[in-house]
Design an enzyme around this catalytic site. Structure first.
Site, PDB file in Angstrom:
ATOM      1  N   SER A   1       0.907  -1.053  -0.090  1.00  0.00           N
ATOM      2  CA  SER A   1      -0.005   0.026   0.052  1.00  0.00           C
ATOM      3  C   SER A   1       0.900   1.419  -0.011  1.00  0.00           C
ATOM      4  O   SER A   1       2.028   0.980  -0.039  1.00  0.00           O
ATOM      5  CB  SER A   1      -0.949  -0.233   1.124  1.00  0.00           C
ATOM      6  N   LYS A   2       0.171   2.579  -0.119  1.00  0.00           N
ATOM      7  CA  LYS A   2       1.034   3.753   0.025  1.00  0.00           C
ATOM      8  C   LYS A   2       1.962   3.674   1.111  1.00  0.00           C
ATOM      9  O   LYS A   2       2.908   4.521   1.059  1.00  0.00           O
ATOM     10  CB  LYS A   2      -0.053   4.832   0.403  1.00  0.00           C
ATOM     11  N   ARG A   3       1.822   2.844   2.222  1.00  0.00           N
ATOM     12  CA  ARG A   3       2.818   2.844   3.287  1.00  0.00           C
ATOM     13  C   ARG A   3       4.066   2.631   2.890  1.00  0.00           C
ATOM     14  O   ARG A   3       5.100   2.978   3.442  1.00  0.00           O
ATOM     15  CB  ARG A   3       2.147   1.969   4.302  1.00  0.00           C
TER      16      ARG A   3
ATOM     17  N   GLY B   1       5.527   3.146   0.031  1.00  0.00           N
ATOM     18  CA  GLY B   1       6.190   4.265  -0.973  1.00  0.00           C
ATOM     19  C   GLY B   1       5.385   4.350  -2.059  1.00  0.00           C
ATOM     20  O   GLY B   1       4.283   4.002  -1.845  1.00  0.00           O
TER      21      GLY B   1
END
Ligand code: GLU
Length: 476
Positions: free
Chosen positions: A240-242, A244
């Site tokens: 996920s965006k977590r 990067g």
């Protein structure tokens, strides 16, 4: 063989979507099939043209060309509706006049699935009454009547897959405003576009029994499904965006080459069955087979992406890399015009810098000290290798200047002379190499020092050592 990529344009092309696109494209190309692009834009609120463009651009960047489409799911709404009405006419679906809130409330109390409660309600309405109420304009949803039994299909990744129909709720096909739902639209479109194989993320696995039931109820030929496992971040959690960047375009901006990204994505959940990792698009196409789609989740390893990128970068033709260097550095006032025209020198330069570069930006930085006459000196390197012990640095550079004087300009000869100089001064070779590297490249790290010497040539080496000496003397 007809396969499709069916993104919902509710965001950019992310790594997971791109991987799905890559697998389908590889499958189509491997079997000389047809690759269809279908934009699933039925969620009007979240879909946008900008997202469609971003997806199409992302695919173009990766080199994923399609043979038919883009089709837009929203254009098939009438066909979707007809399919639902046909099931209704055949008694395979029913009108649900009930009030959703009341049904949910009752379902909570009776600990039943709401769709089962809705079915009970519907069954209390006899067909004529149902017809009359519909004619009178009363609003209703159309629900699919899930038959008893079990739904079994062969999954290309997971093998035989079974779902008890008790666990599949009577899904709504048409909402009370007449709009078709996603699962119906997908089935109708896949059938219309004669799709034979569907590879998609296993987040869709729970939709598949519903879709299979719809194919069978509608008497449509069903495609073969293959559900590929999700992609995990390095911490073992769903990517996920977590973690990067997840938008494919962000990798393009970071200097990742499309062929490297394609290679990398193809290996997320698939393997060629041997130990190859670096593969061109043609090699991937030739090797692709659904039999080697992996059952277990794959991990997005940025290190590996960087490594693959370096390999693909090195595989690009020298001409192209030289052009890139010219474009990137040509405007600098100290750019040494003409050096890149010398083919032997250019080949030698690229041989030395390519293995140290993972991106085009790296390549430029690695090549800069060879192509631009004005060095920028890394502060840390200056401190550590010049100024911490100025006298030693001065002495070593002066001695080297003398040692290289009159030398035959070959790597071997220069190495012999440098080692002899170090030995005379009773220090290890590293002690002379470090200040020399700063003088020649401005940097803490560089390609092998003898390669650097040979590439720079006698005159520039002399000039840079002399400049280094001046700078050390001038530093207070
Ligand atoms: N539109 C769906 C998505 O973007 C894919 C549907 C499918 O592959 O069946 O997740």
């Amino acid at each position: 063989m007809r396969v499709r990529f069916a993104p919902s344009p509710t965001g950019y092309l992310h790594v997971g979507g791109a991987r799905t696109a890559v697998f389908n494209w590889l499958l189509a190309r491997r079997h000389q099939g047809t690759f269809v692009l279908r934009i699933e834009d039925t969620d009007r609120e979240r879909s946008s043209d900008a997202h469609t463009r971003a997806i199409v651009d992302g695919m173009a960047w990766l080199g994923l060309d399609w043979d038919e489409g883009p089709f837009f799911q929203s254009e098939g709404v009438e066909r979707h509706r007809e399919a639902a009405l046909r099931l209704l006419a055949e008694g395979k679906a029913y009108r649900d006049f009930s009030d959703g809130e009341a049904v949910r409330e009752e379902a909570r109390e009776r600990k039943m699935h709401p769709s089962r409660v809705a079915r009970e309600h519907a069954e209390r309405v006899d067909p004529e009454e149902s017809e009359r109420r519909a004619q009178a304009g009363e609003r209703f949803a159309v629900r699919f009547r899930v038959p008893d039994g079990e739904t079994v299909f062969e999954d290309l990744v997971h093998g035989e897959t079974r779902f008890g129909n008790d666990d599949v709720d009577d899904l709504v096909l048409l909402r009370s405003d007449g709009s078709p739902v996603y699962n119906l639209a997908v089935v109708s479109d896949d059938a219309e576009q004669e799709i034979t194989h569907v590879l998609r993320g296993d987040d869709h696995l729970s939709n598949t029994p519903k879709q299979v039931l719809l194919y069978r109820a509608l008497g449509l030929p069903e495609p073969l499904f293959g559900h590929v496992p999700m992609i995990l971040g390095s911490d073992g959690r769903k990517l996920s965006k977590r973690h990067g960047a997840v938008a494919v375009s962000a990798y393009a901006e970071e200097g990742i080459l499309p062929e490297a990204m394609l290679n990398f994505l193809a290996l997320l959940g698939w393997s060629p069955g041997d130990d190859r990792e670096f593969m061109t698009a043609d090699e991937l196409v030739a090797a692709f087979s659904t039999e080697r789609l992996l059952k277990s989740a794959s991990v997005f390893d940025s290190e590996k992406l960087g490594w693959l990128n370096g390999r693909h970068l090195a595989a690009r033709p020298d001409d192209e890399l030289a052009d890139h260097l010219r474009t990137a550095l040509g405007d600098e006032p100290s750019f040494l015009n003409g050096l890149l025209e010398d083919e032997a020198w250019r080949t030698a330069l690229l041989e030395v810098v390519k293995p140290r570069a993972r991106t085009l930006d790296d390549l430029v930085e690695q090549a800069r000290p060879f192509l631009c006459d004005r060095l920028s000196y890394e502060e840390k390197a200056v401190q550590k290798h010049w100024l911490r012990d100025r006298d030693a640095a001065l002495e070593r550079l002066e001695r080297l200047l003398g040692a290289f004087d009159g030398a035959e300009w070959s790597g071997e000869e220069l190495e012999t002379r440098l080692r002899a100089t170090a030995a005379e001064m009773e220090v290890g070779a590293g002690k002379v190499i470090h200040p020399l590297r700063v003088a020649l490249t401005g940097n803490m790290a560089s390609p092998g020092i003898f390669d650097v010497l040979v590439l720079l040539g006698r005159e520039r080496v002399d000039a840079r050592i002399s400049e280094g000496l001046e700078r050390i003397r001038a530093a207070s």
